[in-house]
Design a protein around this motif. Structure first.
Motif, PDB file in Angstrom:
ATOM      1  N   VAL A 248      51.280   3.358  19.361  1.00  0.00           N
ATOM      2  CA  VAL A 248      50.938   3.028  20.765  1.00  0.00           C
ATOM      3  C   VAL A 248      52.101   2.084  21.067  1.00  0.00           C
ATOM      4  O   VAL A 248      52.625   1.327  20.487  1.00  0.00           O
ATOM      5  CB  VAL A 248      49.653   1.974  20.614  1.00  0.00           C
ATOM      6  CG1 VAL A 248      49.476   1.564  22.141  1.00  0.00           C
ATOM      7  CG2 VAL A 248      48.604   2.638  20.158  1.00  0.00           C
ATOM      8  N   ASN A 249      52.296   2.590  22.357  1.00  0.00           N
ATOM      9  CA  ASN A 249      53.637   1.712  23.090  1.00  0.00           C
ATOM     10  C   ASN A 249      52.851   0.673  23.940  1.00  0.00           C
ATOM     11  O   ASN A 249      52.134   0.889  24.899  1.00  0.00           O
ATOM     12  CB  ASN A 249      54.268   2.721  24.103  1.00  0.00           C
ATOM     13  CG  ASN A 249      55.387   2.030  24.900  1.00  0.00           C
ATOM     14  OD1 ASN A 249      55.424   0.710  24.821  1.00  0.00           O
ATOM     15  ND2 ASN A 249      55.877   2.761  25.807  1.00  0.00           N
ATOM     16  N   ASN A 250      52.908  -0.463  23.518  1.00  0.00           N
ATOM     17  CA  ASN A 250      52.176  -1.701  24.238  1.00  0.00           C
ATOM     18  C   ASN A 250      53.261  -2.707  24.804  1.00  0.00           C
ATOM     19  O   ASN A 250      53.016  -3.888  24.431  1.00  0.00           O
ATOM     20  CB  ASN A 250      51.322  -2.409  23.001  1.00  0.00           C
ATOM     21  CG  ASN A 250      50.526  -3.467  23.570  1.00  0.00           C
ATOM     22  OD1 ASN A 250      49.953  -3.214  24.454  1.00  0.00           O
ATOM     23  ND2 ASN A 250      50.194  -4.702  22.676  1.00  0.00           N
ATOM     24  N   ALA A 251      54.204  -2.089  25.234  1.00  0.00           N
ATOM     25  CA  ALA A 251      55.523  -2.911  25.637  1.00  0.00           C
ATOM     26  C   ALA A 251      55.060  -4.493  26.220  1.00  0.00           C
ATOM     27  O   ALA A 251      55.727  -5.252  25.838  1.00  0.00           O
ATOM     28  CB  ALA A 251      56.086  -2.056  26.957  1.00  0.00           C
ATOM     29  N   TYR A 252      54.393  -4.582  27.253  1.00  0.00           N
ATOM     30  CA  TYR A 252      54.007  -5.723  27.689  1.00  0.00           C
ATOM     31  C   TYR A 252      52.770  -6.016  27.816  1.00  0.00           C
ATOM     32  O   TYR A 252      51.958  -6.733  28.775  1.00  0.00           O
ATOM     33  CB  TYR A 252      54.614  -6.041  29.304  1.00  0.00           C
ATOM     34  CG  TYR A 252      54.559  -4.805  30.401  1.00  0.00           C
ATOM     35  CD1 TYR A 252      53.483  -5.132  31.127  1.00  0.00           C
ATOM     36  CD2 TYR A 252      55.312  -3.729  30.239  1.00  0.00           C
ATOM     37  CE1 TYR A 252      53.343  -4.050  32.296  1.00  0.00           C
ATOM     38  CE2 TYR A 252      55.281  -2.775  31.327  1.00  0.00           C
ATOM     39  CZ  TYR A 252      54.014  -3.001  32.254  1.00  0.00           C
ATOM     40  OH  TYR A 252      53.795  -1.905  33.361  1.00  0.00           O
ATOM     41  N   GLY A 253      51.699  -5.493  26.784  1.00  0.00           N
ATOM     42  CA  GLY A 253      50.332  -5.459  26.576  1.00  0.00           C
ATOM     43  C   GLY A 253      49.777  -6.875  26.007  1.00  0.00           C
ATOM     44  O   GLY A 253      48.598  -7.060  26.089  1.00  0.00           O
ATOM     45  N   VAL A 254      50.674  -7.574  25.171  1.00  0.00           N
ATOM     46  CA  VAL A 254      50.221  -8.811  24.556  1.00  0.00           C
ATOM     47  C   VAL A 254      49.393  -9.738  25.519  1.00  0.00           C
ATOM     48  O   VAL A 254      48.681 -10.603  25.121  1.00  0.00           O
ATOM     49  CB  VAL A 254      51.386  -9.253  23.594  1.00  0.00           C
ATOM     50  CG1 VAL A 254      50.538 -10.809  23.155  1.00  0.00           C
ATOM     51  CG2 VAL A 254      51.918  -8.254  22.569  1.00  0.00           C
ATOM     52  N   GLN A 255      50.197  -9.624  26.892  1.00  0.00           N
ATOM     53  CA  GLN A 255      49.666 -10.804  27.809  1.00  0.00           C
ATOM     54  C   GLN A 255      48.418 -10.323  28.520  1.00  0.00           C
ATOM     55  O   GLN A 255      48.166 -11.049  29.321  1.00  0.00           O
ATOM     56  CB  GLN A 255      50.774 -10.887  28.765  1.00  0.00           C
ATOM     57  CG  GLN A 255      51.395  -9.542  29.571  1.00  0.00           C
ATOM     58  CD  GLN A 255      52.353  -9.767  30.527  1.00  0.00           C
ATOM     59  OE1 GLN A 255      52.576 -10.362  31.646  1.00  0.00           O
ATOM     60  NE2 GLN A 255      53.441  -9.178  29.877  1.00  0.00           N
ATOM     61  N   SER A 256      48.008  -9.169  28.302  1.00  0.00           N
ATOM     62  CA  SER A 256      46.683  -8.629  28.790  1.00  0.00           C
ATOM     63  C   SER A 256      45.528  -8.581  27.597  1.00  0.00           C
ATOM     64  O   SER A 256      45.831  -7.754  26.906  1.00  0.00           O
ATOM     65  CB  SER A 256      46.875  -7.253  29.352  1.00  0.00           C
ATOM     66  OG  SER A 256      45.920  -6.741  29.647  1.00  0.00           O
ATOM     67  N   SER A 257      44.558  -9.307  27.865  1.00  0.00           N
ATOM     68  CA  SER A 257      43.355  -9.131  27.041  1.00  0.00           C
ATOM     69  C   SER A 257      42.657  -7.777  27.168  1.00  0.00           C
ATOM     70  O   SER A 257      42.129  -7.244  26.084  1.00  0.00           O
ATOM     71  CB  SER A 257      42.222 -10.272  27.484  1.00  0.00           C
ATOM     72  OG  SER A 257      41.874 -10.009  28.625  1.00  0.00           O
ATOM     73  N   LYS A 258      42.845  -7.000  28.070  1.00  0.00           N
ATOM     74  CA  LYS A 258      42.082  -5.739  28.270  1.00  0.00           C
ATOM     75  C   LYS A 258      43.046  -4.913  27.337  1.00  0.00           C
ATOM     76  O   LYS A 258      42.542  -3.862  26.612  1.00  0.00           O
ATOM     77  CB  LYS A 258      42.245  -5.178  29.630  1.00  0.00           C
ATOM     78  CG  LYS A 258      41.039  -5.726  30.517  1.00  0.00           C
ATOM     79  CD  LYS A 258      41.131  -4.852  31.934  1.00  0.00           C
ATOM     80  CE  LYS A 258      40.141  -5.702  32.776  1.00  0.00           C
ATOM     81  NZ  LYS A 258      40.055  -4.943  33.966  1.00  0.00           N
ATOM     82  N   CYS A 259      44.388  -4.787  27.347  1.00  0.00           N
ATOM     83  CA  CYS A 259      45.217  -4.006  26.778  1.00  0.00           C
ATOM     84  C   CYS A 259      44.986  -4.262  25.056  1.00  0.00           C
ATOM     85  O   CYS A 259      44.850  -3.323  24.255  1.00  0.00           O
ATOM     86  CB  CYS A 259      46.606  -4.145  26.927  1.00  0.00           C
ATOM     87  SG  CYS A 259      47.123  -3.648  28.645  1.00  0.00           S
ATOM     88  N   MET A 260      44.840  -5.436  24.792  1.00  0.00           N
ATOM     89  CA  MET A 260      44.835  -5.719  23.378  1.00  0.00           C
ATOM     90  C   MET A 260      43.231  -5.283  22.981  1.00  0.00           C
ATOM     91  O   MET A 260      43.331  -5.016  21.640  1.00  0.00           O
ATOM     92  CB  MET A 260      44.996  -7.350  23.229  1.00  0.00           C
ATOM     93  CG  MET A 260      46.292  -7.776  23.562  1.00  0.00           C
ATOM     94  SD  MET A 260      47.619  -7.019  22.607  1.00  0.00           S
ATOM     95  CE  MET A 260      47.856  -8.068  21.177  1.00  0.00           C
ATOM     96  N   HIS A 261      42.373  -5.539  23.924  1.00  0.00           N
ATOM     97  CA  HIS A 261      40.913  -5.112  23.470  1.00  0.00           C
ATOM     98  C   HIS A 261      40.944  -3.460  23.213  1.00  0.00           C
ATOM     99  O   HIS A 261      40.490  -3.088  22.283  1.00  0.00           O
ATOM    100  CB  HIS A 261      40.270  -5.559  24.364  1.00  0.00           C
ATOM    101  CG  HIS A 261      38.769  -4.869  24.481  1.00  0.00           C
ATOM    102  ND1 HIS A 261      37.795  -5.360  23.358  1.00  0.00           N
ATOM    103  CD2 HIS A 261      37.942  -3.778  24.902  1.00  0.00           C
ATOM    104  CE1 HIS A 261      36.528  -4.808  23.525  1.00  0.00           C
ATOM    105  NE2 HIS A 261      36.897  -3.756  24.458  1.00  0.00           N
TER     106      HIS A 261
END
Length: 486
Positions: A248-261
């Motif tokens: 998974v490319n989670n490039a700037y997803g740590v800052q988003s609770s939705k992406c981390m979920h």
């Protein structure tokens, strides 16, 4: 005699105070060493500097009387460079493993271990509770993805394809090419205004190519609207059913609770082998580092061993200093503020779109990026769409993307129609704006003000006069914006 007695008393008090202060510092350091978690409250700069100096004196290049006769002994010609790195010169890892301990660099090795542990704690607090392992790698997201693909090559030597739901971002595409694999592009499907993962097409392609010939599925969370995060749960289930790895490319997803979920859920119901995120995009540090994380500790260790040679400690040092400074509570506050600014940007951009007879595209599944249509500009003059982007840049608006229709781009012999819009023929031209970590209300207000003026200038119909209006007003507007900031 009374004066000498008073001086003696003062010295004793100072010694006691300094001793108590050092004990407090040491207690903070000890808790960090023992728990390996981000402190709840941030440390002040003097505490962090004392901590880094304590680490530095553990490295052999800082030993008094050290005699180095090897080819790499931590020698630095410039004192300025040495101070910039807090005399932590040896870097991290050894020739065979970026996570290995260096005997002559105990301080740098401890720095590396602590950084990985603190970052793991933050990823868990951000929403991926079951993650088991991670490490900071001194490469940006694209090359870090390449490292993951190269590690999988040894597990699946016959595989040559990577299934990739399309996202128009060059580095994640080139990461597959650089690793020597053939990307299989899966076009997105349009649902309302949103571009979403075509799950049926993914599964059909798996059956056509054969699971044993597929290295992995390469999915994406954080992306520019109207593209929204991939359907990670469904993709993870497909990967589990066909025994295919999933990166998974989670490039700037740590800052988003939705992406981390999404990542947490994908790992719960199916298969996710690793997810990669950028340090600068999520933790506000200089570009040049990423975090590779996953749910199988042995696989993450395999990736770290694939990295050839030692590595720069700068990204690890930067993110550790930042997290110690913010503390867990400070980082959570930044995440909360980002989410609030997303709502504010969304509501205000919608108002501006209505004024200019445009509309804010309906993309509820994208928690970071927004898109506003530019249909009127597109219908009047195709060049005016591109011109709007240059006008915003002239007005010192960075990060906004203006996406015209019909753009064609060739990347490593692959031709993408409608490049940047994540689809061959999206329904309208549009402008992107994102609410990323660290954004402030004044950033949103100034952006909207400048965008409003650029749109008014563009609608006058003449590119030249519009640009002249834009550039001639730049200095005046900067003064006005400074007043807004004040």
């Amino acid at each position: 005699r009374p004066r000498r007695a008073a001086v003696a008393v003062l010295r004793a008090l100072r010694a006691a105070f300094v001793g108590d202060l050092l004990r407090i510092y040491k207690l903070s350091f000890y808790i960090l060493y023992m728990k390996g978690k981000c402190p709840e409250d941030g440390w002040d700069e003097s505490t962090i500097e004392l901590f880094l100096h304590e680490l530095a004196i553990m490295d052999s290049n800082n030993f008094l009387g050290n005699c180095g006769v090897g080819e790499r002994e931590g020698r630095v010609a410039s004192g300025l460079v040495a101070r910039r790195h807090y005399r932590l010169i040896h870097g991290i890892g050894r020739s065979g493993d970026i996570s290995a301990v260096q005997p002559k660099a105990a301080g740098s090795s401890l720095l590396n271990k602590l950084t990985n542990s603190v970052v793991l704690d933050i990823i868990k607090q951000a929403g991926v509770r079951t993650v088991t392992s991670c490490f900071v790698v001194p490469m940006a997201t694209g090359m870090s993805l390449t490292l993951c693909f190269l590690t999988l090559r040894h597990k699946r030597p016959k595989a040559k394809y990577i299934i990739w739901p399309r996202i128009d971002q060059k580095s994640c595409f080139k990461s597959m090419i650089t690793a020597g694999f053939e990307p299989v592009v899966i076009e997105n499907v349009l649902e309302g205004d949103e571009l979403r993962t075509d799950i049926e097409a993914v599964e059909a392609k798996v059956k056509t190519l054969g699971a044993e010939n597929i290295l992995c599925v390469h999915s994406t969370t954080s992306c520019f609207a109207p593209r929204v995060p991939d359907r990670l749960e469904e993709l993870a289930i497909i990967c589990a059913n066909y025994d295919i790895p999933h990166i998974v490319n989670n490039a700037y997803g740590v800052q988003s609770s939705k992406c981390m979920h999404l990542i947490q859920q994908g790992a719960r119901v199916g298969r996710i082998d690793a997810f990669v995120q950028s340090l600068d995009k999520n933790f506000m540090v200089p570009v040049g580092g990423a975090i590779i994380a996953g749910f199988n500790e042995s696989f993450i260790q395999e990736i770290s061993k694939m990295y050839p040679g030692r590595a720069s400690a700068s990204p690890s040092l930067d993110v550790l200093i930042t997290l110690l400074s913010l503390g867990a509570s400070g980082y959570k506050q930044l995440l909360k503020e980002r989410k609030e600014m997303f709502s504010y940007l969304s509501s205000e951009l919608k108002k501006l779109a209505d004024i200019h007879n445009e509309r804010l595209l309906d993309t509820p599944h994208n928690p970071i990026s927004l898109a506003m249509s530019l249909k009127n500009l597109d219908e009047n003059n195709d060049a005016a769409v591109t011109q709007l982007g240059s006008m915003l840049f002239t007005r010192q608006v960075s990060g906004a993307r203006v996406v015209p229709r019909g753009s064609v781009q060739t990347v490593n012999n692959y031709t993408f129609k409608g490049f940047m819009s994540h689809a061959n023929d999206y329904s309208c031209a549009y402008l992107n704006a994102a609410s990323a970590i660290g954004i402030k209300k004044q950033d949103v207000d100034i952006f909207l003000k400048r965008l409003d003026k650029c749109l008014k200038a563009s609608r006058k119909g003449k590119e030249k006069s519009a640009n002249e209006i834009c550039t001639s007003n730049t200095g005046t507007e900067q003064l006005e914006d400074q007043k807004v900031q004040t």
